[in-house]
Enzyme design. Sequence first.
Site, PDB file in Angstrom:
ATOM      1  CD  GLU A   5     -22.997 -94.854  73.252  1.00 47.32           C
ATOM      2  OE1 GLU A   5     -22.708 -94.431  72.127  1.00 47.32           O
ATOM      3  OE2 GLU A   5     -22.943 -96.048  73.573  1.00 47.32           O
ATOM      4  NE  ARG A  27     -19.912 -96.593  74.021  1.00 47.09           N
ATOM      5  CZ  ARG A  27     -19.248 -97.733  73.801  1.00 47.09           C
ATOM      6  NH1 ARG A  27     -18.019 -97.899  74.266  1.00 47.09           N
ATOM      7  NH2 ARG A  27     -19.804 -98.696  73.098  1.00 47.09           N
ATOM      8  CB  SER A  43     -25.409 -98.320  72.371  1.00 48.44           C
ATOM      9  OG  SER A  43     -24.737 -99.480  71.991  1.00 48.44           O
TER      10      SER A  43
END
Length: 357
Positions: free
Chosen positions: A349, A166, A249
Amino acid sequence: MPVVANYSLQAHNTMALPCRAAGFFTLRNDHDLDVLLETLHGQWRAQPLLILGGGSNVLLLEDFPGLVVHPGQRDIELLADHDNEVLLRVGAGRNWHDLVEWSVGRGYHGLQNLALIPGLCGAAPIQNIGAYGVEFSDCCVQVELCDLASGQCFALQRDDCEFHYRHSIFKTARARNWLVTAITLRLQHQAEPKLDYPGLRAALQQQNPGDCSTTDSASAHSPAAIAAAVCRLRRSKLPDPARLGNCGSFFKNPLVDAQQLHSLLAKAPQMPHWPVADSTAPGHSKLSAGWLIEQCGWKGRRRGAAGVHSQHALVLVNHGGASGMDIWQLACDIRSSVAERFGLVLEPEPVIIPTQN
Ligand code: EPU
């Protein structure tokens, strides 16, 4: 006039927050880049700039006081097709799942585990999208960019993109004014399928025969069959943003070293954990942020119109009418309770605009 003033962003963020932008510029093709650069050196000089693709990984806390740039270049170009290699160049404004469907429809291997991820292709390298054991970086060849401050266009090869879980160079301060214009991907005609993610093999085995024309093993593991299984898995856990506002998420899965893992397991032996494949974090393990949040009692909870999804505790949802601040307050409270109980600080995120600490 290419800039639309006082533009609603509600349809441009999957959390469906009703924020507005002072100005909105859609790039339809690479020629529009010159117009954009002129615009940025004219009336919009020194105004805040936001590049917004599908808006599937942002949380807008308030109206945006500057210019929003929306990539709309959707072309797919076949650059090479020889032996086992297929090279594709794709415009940043192409919908990611459209590209996955396009590629699996031609039998190309590479993108099937990344089916149904919301957002546009230009955003894929930014957070190095990943799911079911595959990351964008696995098939990336290069990323084409324009530095909107200097007007210079250039390309970065995969190894220069600093891809990790990520994360990429595109998330760093250096890339603040970089606009992704296209990506080049390497796909294959033949490849070993990646089926190790928990639940994926089982989902493939349960595949409705209607999704898979023949039952021999090659077809059962074809890119299209795997993409269909991934879609089924995602639909069983993750809310469809078209029906329930969310940005996937909300937190990254935390990475811990061996010592931290040891002391966490001493307190919570059933805590799920996986070894990390990333060479920059040797000996580290990944924990499940969804599990940590669920243990703190948040799964399915609702505060006004902001809530935690009932099937997946890592997903915050807008039941209708929540503000960005309602969602953010909920996220902060979740983060505090996980920190208090497990001593772990969850990192959001999505990109929070404006940036919060
Ligand atoms: N779990 C719980 N409770 C929950 C949710 C998850 O206990 O409410 C535990 C279970 O043990 C489950 C494990 O967490 O087996 C893993 O759950 P899941 O397979 O759903 O994966 P995840 O780690 O929660 C990550 C990505 C997802 C991606 C899936 C599948 C992150 C932050 N998220 O989720 O990506 O789809 O793996 O690969 O890495 C996204 O980034 O927006 C996203 C949806």
